[in-house]
Design a protein around this motif. Structure first.
Motif, PDB file in Angstrom:
ATOM      1  N   GLY A 265       0.837  -1.200   0.000  1.00 21.09           N
ATOM      2  CA  GLY A 265       0.000   0.000   0.000  1.00 21.09           C
ATOM      3  C   GLY A 265       0.863   1.239   0.000  1.00 21.09           C
ATOM      4  O   GLY A 265       1.895   1.295   0.686  1.00 21.09           O
ATOM      5  N   ALA A 266       0.471   2.259  -0.782  1.00 19.29           N
ATOM      6  CA  ALA A 266       1.324   3.444  -0.905  1.00 19.29           C
ATOM      7  C   ALA A 266       0.500   4.667  -1.272  1.00 19.29           C
ATOM      8  O   ALA A 266      -0.619   4.565  -1.769  1.00 19.29           O
ATOM      9  CB  ALA A 266       2.405   3.220  -1.968  1.00 19.29           C
ATOM     10  N   SER A 267       1.094   5.824  -1.024  1.00 14.82           N
ATOM     11  CA  SER A 267       0.555   7.095  -1.504  1.00 14.82           C
ATOM     12  C   SER A 267       1.278   7.483  -2.787  1.00 14.82           C
ATOM     13  O   SER A 267       2.468   7.214  -2.940  1.00 14.82           O
ATOM     14  CB  SER A 267       0.752   8.195  -0.451  1.00 14.82           C
ATOM     15  OG  SER A 267      -0.044   7.956   0.689  1.00 14.82           O
ATOM     16  N   LEU A 268       0.565   8.139  -3.677  1.00 12.13           N
ATOM     17  CA  LEU A 268       1.172   8.630  -4.919  1.00 12.13           C
ATOM     18  C   LEU A 268       1.312  10.142  -4.909  1.00 12.13           C
ATOM     19  O   LEU A 268       1.795  10.727  -5.874  1.00 12.13           O
ATOM     20  CB  LEU A 268       0.348   8.172  -6.124  1.00 12.13           C
ATOM     21  CG  LEU A 268       0.268   6.645  -6.279  1.00 12.13           C
ATOM     22  CD1 LEU A 268      -0.602   6.270  -7.477  1.00 12.13           C
ATOM     23  CD2 LEU A 268       1.646   6.014  -6.387  1.00 12.13           C
ATOM     24  N   HIS A 269       0.891  10.795  -3.805  1.00 12.64           N
ATOM     25  CA  HIS A 269       1.071  12.242  -3.675  1.00 12.64           C
ATOM     26  C   HIS A 269       2.321  12.563  -2.861  1.00 12.64           C
ATOM     27  O   HIS A 269       2.476  13.680  -2.373  1.00 12.64           O
ATOM     28  CB  HIS A 269      -0.161  12.913  -3.057  1.00 12.64           C
ATOM     29  CG  HIS A 269      -0.632  12.270  -1.785  1.00 12.64           C
ATOM     30  ND1 HIS A 269      -1.933  11.880  -1.607  1.00 12.64           N
ATOM     31  CD2 HIS A 269       0.007  11.956  -0.643  1.00 12.64           C
ATOM     32  CE1 HIS A 269      -2.073  11.344  -0.398  1.00 12.64           C
ATOM     33  NE2 HIS A 269      -0.899  11.398   0.211  1.00 12.64           N
ATOM     34  N   LYS A 270       3.195  11.598  -2.719  1.00 13.25           N
ATOM     35  CA  LYS A 270       4.489  11.858  -2.092  1.00 13.25           C
ATOM     36  C   LYS A 270       5.545  11.929  -3.195  1.00 13.25           C
ATOM     37  O   LYS A 270       5.633  12.911  -3.911  1.00 13.25           O
ATOM     38  CB  LYS A 270       4.801  10.792  -1.040  1.00 13.25           C
ATOM     39  CG  LYS A 270       3.873  10.868   0.194  1.00 13.25           C
ATOM     40  CD  LYS A 270       4.266   9.855   1.242  1.00 13.25           C
ATOM     41  CE  LYS A 270       3.282   9.834   2.406  1.00 13.25           C
ATOM     42  NZ  LYS A 270       3.395  11.020   3.278  1.00 13.25           N
ATOM     43  N   TRP A 271       6.298  10.870  -3.421  1.00  6.49           N
ATOM     44  CA  TRP A 271       7.485  10.963  -4.269  1.00  6.49           C
ATOM     45  C   TRP A 271       7.184  10.863  -5.760  1.00  6.49           C
ATOM     46  O   TRP A 271       8.032  11.204  -6.583  1.00  6.49           O
ATOM     47  CB  TRP A 271       8.512   9.948  -3.803  1.00  6.49           C
ATOM     48  CG  TRP A 271       8.919  10.287  -2.403  1.00  6.49           C
ATOM     49  CD1 TRP A 271       8.374   9.789  -1.252  1.00  6.49           C
ATOM     50  CD2 TRP A 271       9.862  11.268  -1.990  1.00  6.49           C
ATOM     51  NE1 TRP A 271       8.937  10.386  -0.148  1.00  6.49           N
ATOM     52  CE2 TRP A 271       9.869  11.301  -0.575  1.00  6.49           C
ATOM     53  CE3 TRP A 271      10.726  12.120  -2.685  1.00  6.49           C
ATOM     54  CZ2 TRP A 271      10.697  12.151   0.160  1.00  6.49           C
ATOM     55  CZ3 TRP A 271      11.562  12.958  -1.953  1.00  6.49           C
ATOM     56  CH2 TRP A 271      11.537  12.970  -0.545  1.00  6.49           C
ATOM     57  N   LEU A 272       5.984  10.431  -6.141  1.00  6.19           N
ATOM     58  CA  LEU A 272       5.587  10.519  -7.550  1.00  6.19           C
ATOM     59  C   LEU A 272       5.125  11.927  -7.893  1.00  6.19           C
ATOM     60  O   LEU A 272       5.091  12.309  -9.054  1.00  6.19           O
ATOM     61  CB  LEU A 272       4.477   9.514  -7.862  1.00  6.19           C
ATOM     62  CG  LEU A 272       3.956   9.515  -9.294  1.00  6.19           C
ATOM     63  CD1 LEU A 272       5.072   9.174 -10.288  1.00  6.19           C
ATOM     64  CD2 LEU A 272       2.783   8.564  -9.459  1.00  6.19           C
ATOM     65  N   CYS A 273       4.754  12.693  -6.863  1.00  2.41           N
ATOM     66  CA  CYS A 273       4.227  14.054  -7.057  1.00  2.41           C
ATOM     67  C   CYS A 273       2.908  14.035  -7.820  1.00  2.41           C
ATOM     68  O   CYS A 273       2.655  14.857  -8.710  1.00  2.41           O
ATOM     69  CB  CYS A 273       5.245  14.944  -7.770  1.00  2.41           C
ATOM     70  SG  CYS A 273       6.760  15.187  -6.829  1.00  2.41           S
ATOM     71  N   GLY A 274       2.060  13.081  -7.463  1.00  3.82           N
ATOM     72  CA  GLY A 274       0.707  13.055  -8.000  1.00  3.82           C
ATOM     73  C   GLY A 274      -0.192  14.006  -7.238  1.00  3.82           C
ATOM     74  O   GLY A 274       0.192  14.562  -6.201  1.00  3.82           O
ATOM     75  N   PRO A 275      -1.423  14.215  -7.722  1.00  2.00           N
ATOM     76  CA  PRO A 275      -2.374  15.078  -7.022  1.00  2.00           C
ATOM     77  C   PRO A 275      -2.669  14.564  -5.618  1.00  2.00           C
ATOM     78  O   PRO A 275      -2.588  13.358  -5.349  1.00  2.00           O
ATOM     79  CB  PRO A 275      -3.621  15.015  -7.905  1.00  2.00           C
ATOM     80  CG  PRO A 275      -3.103  14.669  -9.265  1.00  2.00           C
ATOM     81  CD  PRO A 275      -1.953  13.738  -9.012  1.00  2.00           C
ATOM     82  N   LEU A 276      -3.012  15.480  -4.721  1.00  2.00           N
ATOM     83  CA  LEU A 276      -3.395  15.101  -3.368  1.00  2.00           C
ATOM     84  C   LEU A 276      -4.560  14.113  -3.410  1.00  2.00           C
ATOM     85  O   LEU A 276      -5.493  14.270  -4.194  1.00  2.00           O
ATOM     86  CB  LEU A 276      -3.795  16.330  -2.566  1.00  2.00           C
ATOM     87  CG  LEU A 276      -2.679  17.319  -2.231  1.00  2.00           C
ATOM     88  CD1 LEU A 276      -3.268  18.579  -1.622  1.00  2.00           C
ATOM     89  CD2 LEU A 276      -1.682  16.687  -1.275  1.00  2.00           C
ATOM     90  N   GLY A 277      -4.484  13.110  -2.553  1.00  2.00           N
ATOM     91  CA  GLY A 277      -5.574  12.147  -2.491  1.00  2.00           C
ATOM     92  C   GLY A 277      -5.465  11.051  -3.532  1.00  2.00           C
ATOM     93  O   GLY A 277      -6.486  10.561  -4.017  1.00  2.00           O
TER      94      GLY A 277
END
Length: 435
Positions: A265-277
């Motif tokens: 599980g991961a966030s994409l609004h961190k080091w990928l610089c995707g949109p928030l959420g």
């Protein structure tokens, strides 16, 4: 009736509101920047990577792909990173299109396009698109897994005390409601021997251990844990291993297929610089039927990765704009990106650790860390340094941790300049001089 005078007033108000928004870089500038990055020769050998990490012309083009506030230095990218300018523009475009005719444009036009994003993320990571769900953040992805496994009273979930508090709270809530037990241990700080850490997990496994949670990159220190070996340990013992990749994905240079994990599980609004959420949930295909969705889904979706995306009506602007963030990441290249992050990290850590009062709670050996470092000062509390850096130098960091692992978390990004890194070092040195 809407009179001309009212129209003029409304138009002026709209213009004022628009001018208050952060300006996006103009499309020609962004297009030139992205073209320059794509044309740059990808480094291959280690020497090439070292040189690429210091190619300031290249990284100036990268910075042009962002809309960062240049009146401050943001060194808390570990919390959340800025979306690229193109991702922001795409998000606004998709949202505006949605509201032209929501029920048609959202469900019949935009939602089907999410499959393209799913396919692209899966292709990058070398996994099946039917194993990738697009969630809202790492917390949602990981709670899906922690709540989604069948457990009974007395069963134990094993992890370290350095796992993310929200995930620990998820297990503790299951404890209050169902009698599930959370078992934690303190990992070494800094981590010097990954094999020792694997042994520490193994020594704590009992017949009651039914789940293992492990952070790929620890939120406190940025330390990288050996998730492949821990997953293998879990398989040997018949225990599912859930990997928290919030800080590692698109930061360290790896593909999910290479990790050989079952759950990630991961966030994409961190080091990928995707949109928030925006977030990602990977579940190995044969494991999907055995995990319940966080929100109710039809029985027809029992073996479908999309059951983990059943959250009701949601806008698609963020998920669709991930393609623009992927464009920039791929134009830079994962290896070159990590090399730059480590170069910036080493520039300030090498300088500051020459001071006798400075130590690091992070082992910076290759493969064990990226940009995130936990900095400790003898004789000073982390929050004091954090407050000083912000009030006197407009450098934004975060004090983090607890007894035995406390410090200032520092995390530059690819848009960070060498000048900003040196500005940070000088400010810390000044703080040390003051007392």
């Amino acid at each position: 009736m809407f009179h001309r005078r009212q129209l003029l007033i409304a138009s002026a108000a709209a213009a004022a509101a628009a001018s208050a928004l952060p300006a996006l870089a103009s499309p020609p500038i962004r297009r030139r920047a992205l073209a320059a990055l794509r044309e740059a020769r990808p480094p291959e050998a280690a020497d090439d990577l070292a040189a690429a990490a210091q190619d300031e012309d290249f990284w100036a083009w990268v910075r042009d792909c962002y809309t960062v506030d240049t009146s401050m230095v943001n060194f808390n990218n570990g919390g959340v990173s800025p979306a690229t300018a193109d991702a922001q523009a795409a998000q606004l475009r998709h949202l505006a299109y949605t509201h032209e005719a929501p029920s048609h444009h959202l469900w019949r036009v935009l939602s089907p396009q999410v499959e393209t994003v799913r396919e692209r993320l899966a292709r990058y990571h070398g996994v099946d698109a039917e194993e990738v769900a697009l969630t809202r953040n790492a917390s949602e992805s990981l709670m899906t897994l922690l709540f989604g496994h069948d457990l009974k009273r007395g069963d134990e979930v094993l992890c370290t005390s350095h796992d993310y508090p929200r995930m620990l709270d998820t297990v503790l809530q299951r404890g209050r409601r169902e009698g599930i037990r959370l078992v934690t241990f303190d990992p070494p700080v800094p981590l010097t021997d990954p094999d020792e850490l694997v042994r520490m997990y193994a020594e704590r496994i009992t017949e009651r251990t039914k789940l293992i949670l492990v952070s790929h990159m620890v939120y406190l220190t940025g330390q990288v844990f050996p998730v492949t070996a821990i997953t293998a340990l879990g398989r040997e013992r018949g225990i599912p291993v859930i990997v928290d990749g919030a800080h590692a994905i698109f930061h360290m240079d790896f593909r999910l297929a290479e990790l050989d994990v079952d759950y990630y599980g991961a966030s994409l609004h961190k080091w990928l610089c995707g949109p928030l959420g925006t977030g990602l949930l990977y579940v190995r295909r044969e494991r999907i039927p055995s995990v319940w969705s966080l929100q109710a889904s039809s029985e027809t979706l029992d073996d479908d990765i999309r059951k983990f995306e059943q959250v009701g009506t949601r806008p698609e602007d963020g998920r669709l704009a991930l393609t623009e963030s992927l464009d920039l990441h791929e134009a830079i290249g994962g290896a070159r990106k990590l090399a730059r992050l480590c170069y910036l990290r080493d520039r300030w850590t090498t300088r500051l650790t020459e001071h006798p009062r400075v130590s690091l709670n992070t082992n910076l050996a290759p493969g064990l860390a990226g940009s995130i470092v936990n900095l400790a000062l003898e004789g000073a509390e982390p929050h004091e340094l954090q407050a000083y850096l912000w009030s006197e130098h407009r450098i934004y960091t975060i004090s983090i941790g607890f007894e035995g692992c406390s410090g200032l978390r520092v995390s530059p990004h690819v848009y960070t300049t060498v000048g900003e890194v040196d500005r940070f070092s000088e400010a810390v040195e000044r703080f040390l001089e003051l007392g």
